[in-house]
Design an enzyme around this catalytic site. Sequence first.
Site, PDB file in Angstrom:
ATOM      1  N   GLY A   1      11.189 -37.228  50.294  1.00 41.50           N
ATOM      2  CA  GLY A   1       9.729 -37.213  50.456  1.00 41.50           C
ATOM      3  C   GLY A   1       9.225 -36.029  51.256  1.00 41.50           C
TER       4      GLY A   1
ATOM      5  N   ASP B   1       9.470 -35.554  54.403  1.00 43.18           N
ATOM      6  CA  ASP B   1      10.501 -35.129  55.373  1.00 43.18           C
ATOM      7  C   ASP B   1      11.377 -34.038  54.738  1.00 43.18           C
ATOM      8  OD1 ASP B   1      13.029 -37.057  57.258  1.00 43.18           O
ATOM      9  OD2 ASP B   1      12.021 -35.164  57.673  1.00 43.18           O
TER      10      ASP B   1
ATOM     11  N   ASN C   1      12.499 -40.337  59.752  1.00 44.05           N
ATOM     12  CA  ASN C   1      13.165 -41.612  60.037  1.00 44.05           C
ATOM     13  C   ASN C   1      13.776 -41.513  61.432  1.00 44.05           C
ATOM     14  OD1 ASN C   1      15.915 -40.504  59.869  1.00 44.05           O
ATOM     15  ND2 ASN C   1      15.421 -40.276  57.703  1.00 44.05           N
TER      16      ASN C   1
ATOM     17  N   SER D   1       4.405 -43.570  55.938  1.00 41.58           N
ATOM     18  CA  SER D   1       4.956 -44.871  55.523  1.00 41.58           C
ATOM     19  C   SER D   1       4.545 -45.347  54.133  1.00 41.58           C
ATOM     20  CB  SER D   1       4.600 -45.991  56.529  1.00 41.58           C
ATOM     21  OG  SER D   1       5.437 -45.911  57.661  1.00 41.58           O
TER      22      SER D   1
ATOM     23  N   GLY E   1       5.201 -44.048  51.218  1.00 37.85           N
ATOM     24  CA  GLY E   1       6.138 -43.661  50.146  1.00 37.85           C
ATOM     25  C   GLY E   1       7.357 -44.559  50.195  1.00 37.85           C
ATOM     26  N   VAL E   2       8.491 -43.969  50.568  1.00 36.54           N
ATOM     27  CA  VAL E   2       9.768 -44.701  50.637  1.00 36.54           C
ATOM     28  C   VAL E   2       9.642 -45.957  51.500  1.00 36.54           C
ATOM     29  CG1 VAL E   2      12.109 -44.517  51.624  1.00 36.54           C
ATOM     30  CG2 VAL E   2      11.186 -42.668  50.215  1.00 36.54           C
ATOM     31  N   TYR E   3       8.821 -45.884  52.557  1.00 36.88           N
ATOM     32  CA  TYR E   3       8.742 -47.030  53.490  1.00 36.88           C
ATOM     33  C   TYR E   3       7.847 -48.158  52.988  1.00 36.88           C
ATOM     34  CZ  TYR E   3      11.652 -44.960  57.162  1.00 36.88           C
ATOM     35  OH  TYR E   3      12.705 -44.463  57.889  1.00 36.88           O
TER      36      TYR E   3
ATOM     37  N   ASP F   1      -0.313 -30.130  49.540  1.00 32.54           N
ATOM     38  CA  ASP F   1       1.074 -30.094  50.018  1.00 32.54           C
ATOM     39  C   ASP F   1       1.042 -29.719  51.496  1.00 32.54           C
ATOM     40  OD1 ASP F   1       3.938 -27.953  49.118  1.00 32.54           O
ATOM     41  OD2 ASP F   1       3.620 -29.359  50.757  1.00 32.54           O
ATOM     42  N   ILE F   2       1.474 -30.603  52.364  1.00 33.38           N
ATOM     43  CA  ILE F   2       1.345 -30.382  53.815  1.00 33.38           C
ATOM     44  C   ILE F   2       2.212 -29.212  54.286  1.00 33.38           C
ATOM     45  CG2 ILE F   2       3.183 -31.935  54.661  1.00 33.38           C
ATOM     46  CD1 ILE F   2       1.026 -32.980  56.693  1.00 33.38           C
TER      47      ILE F   2
HETATM   48  N1  APR Z   1       2.820 -33.018  51.341  1.00 33.57           N
HETATM   49  C1  APR Z   1       2.060 -34.101  51.673  1.00 33.57           C
HETATM   50  N2  APR Z   1       2.440 -35.372  51.423  1.00 33.57           N
HETATM   51  C2  APR Z   1       3.627 -35.544  50.797  1.00 33.57           C
HETATM   52  C3  APR Z   1       4.482 -34.477  50.428  1.00 33.57           C
HETATM   53  C4  APR Z   1       4.024 -33.164  50.729  1.00 33.57           C
HETATM   54  N3  APR Z   1       4.747 -32.083  50.424  1.00 33.57           N
HETATM   55  N4  APR Z   1       5.603 -35.001  49.821  1.00 33.57           N
HETATM   56  C5  APR Z   1       5.438 -36.339  49.810  1.00 33.57           C
HETATM   57  N5  APR Z   1       4.255 -36.680  50.388  1.00 33.57           N
HETATM   58  C6  APR Z   1       3.650 -37.990  50.574  1.00 33.57           C
HETATM   59  C7  APR Z   1       4.110 -39.106  49.686  1.00 33.57           C
HETATM   60  O1  APR Z   1       3.553 -38.988  48.390  1.00 33.57           O
HETATM   61  C8  APR Z   1       3.548 -40.287  50.460  1.00 33.57           C
HETATM   62  O2  APR Z   1       2.168 -40.447  50.165  1.00 33.57           O
HETATM   63  O3  APR Z   1       3.946 -38.444  51.877  1.00 33.57           O
HETATM   64  C9  APR Z   1       3.675 -39.845  51.923  1.00 33.57           C
HETATM   65  C10 APR Z   1       4.809 -40.514  52.687  1.00 33.57           C
HETATM   66  O4  APR Z   1       5.906 -40.730  51.811  1.00 33.57           O
HETATM   67  P1  APR Z   1       7.424 -40.439  52.267  1.00 33.57           P
HETATM   68  O5  APR Z   1       7.637 -39.000  52.396  1.00 33.57           O
HETATM   69  O6  APR Z   1       8.295 -41.223  51.352  1.00 33.57           O
HETATM   70  O7  APR Z   1       7.502 -41.062  53.745  1.00 33.57           O
HETATM   71  P2  APR Z   1       7.596 -42.575  54.232  1.00 33.57           P
HETATM   72  O8  APR Z   1       7.032 -43.538  53.262  1.00 33.57           O
HETATM   73  O9  APR Z   1       7.035 -42.532  55.640  1.00 33.57           O
HETATM   74  O10 APR Z   1       9.169 -42.833  54.313  1.00 33.57           O
HETATM   75  C11 APR Z   1       9.919 -42.133  55.283  1.00 33.57           C
HETATM   76  O11 APR Z   1      11.450 -41.386  53.646  1.00 33.57           O
HETATM   77  O12 APR Z   1      11.846 -39.213  53.168  1.00 33.57           O
HETATM   78  C12 APR Z   1      12.320 -40.272  53.870  1.00 33.57           C
HETATM   79  O13 APR Z   1      13.431 -39.293  55.758  1.00 33.57           O
HETATM   80  C13 APR Z   1      12.287 -40.026  55.353  1.00 33.57           C
HETATM   81  O14 APR Z   1      13.548 -41.982  55.799  1.00 33.57           O
HETATM   82  C14 APR Z   1      12.249 -41.431  55.850  1.00 33.57           C
HETATM   83  C15 APR Z   1      11.349 -42.132  54.844  1.00 33.57           C
END
Ligand code: APR
Length: 186
Positions: free
Chosen positions: A39, A41, A31, A130, A132-134, A17-18
């Site tokens: 996620g 963020d 974003n 990028s 996850g959601v992206y 967990d970062i």
């Molecule tokens: N620690 C480390 N990695 C994490 C954590 C955490 N606590 N929580 C989630 N992740 C991982 C996810 O599992 C994924 O592998 O971070 C990676 C990126 O996923 P997202 O957080 O969905 O980010 P992203 O794909 O870049 O999408 C960004 O999502 O949350 C919104 O505001 C954000 O609109 C932006 C978009």
Amino acid sequence: MTTFSLRCGTLELVQGDITVADTVAIANAANSMLMGGGGVDGAIHRAAGPELLDALREVKRALPGGLLDTGRAVLTPGFGLPARVILHCVGPIYEREGERAPELLASCYREALALCREHAIESVSFPSISTGVYGYPVTEAAPVALGAVAAALAEAGPRLCRFVLFDAETLQAYLLAARDLGLEPG
Ligand code: APR
């Protein structure tokens, strides 16, 4: 944890967990609005506390239209986090960016590392931006992310770059990408 020694620094891959990372800086997958989200963020905003939003409002004032372009990074304090600094990066939305996605993703890491050098930040943790959601397939994102960071660490610091990967599948993708890039553990 898997460690790779490069000319100017160490690259680490770890699952975790970062928000609890003990590096001087952590990167956020934000974003363009810079007002939080889900996620990582969301997790970073929850752990940093409400002062983070105030700091980002200040940062937004200096941005055209108050938006941070894809591939760019900005810096704020870490507030309630163990990390002193947060590097907010806007990764590419995979479906939207198409063939520009790899370059925009690499740019996030390069810009974050440039901010580390500018501010004498000696250690930084990255999430898998990028993927996850992206919607960036992690098997495609991992070689781009590691390639950008490994290239940077061949030339200059920071001393430690750690990828903190949230799940085993993501960690595995980065381990495979490191092997394919010819990075030798140890
Ligand atoms: N620690 C480390 N990695 C994490 C954590 C955490 N606590 N929580 C989630 N992740 C991982 C996810 O599992 C994924 O592998 O971070 C990676 C990126 O996923 P997202 O957080 O969905 O980010 P992203 O794909 O870049 O999408 C960004 O999502 O949350 C919104 O505001 C954000 O609109 C932006 C978009």
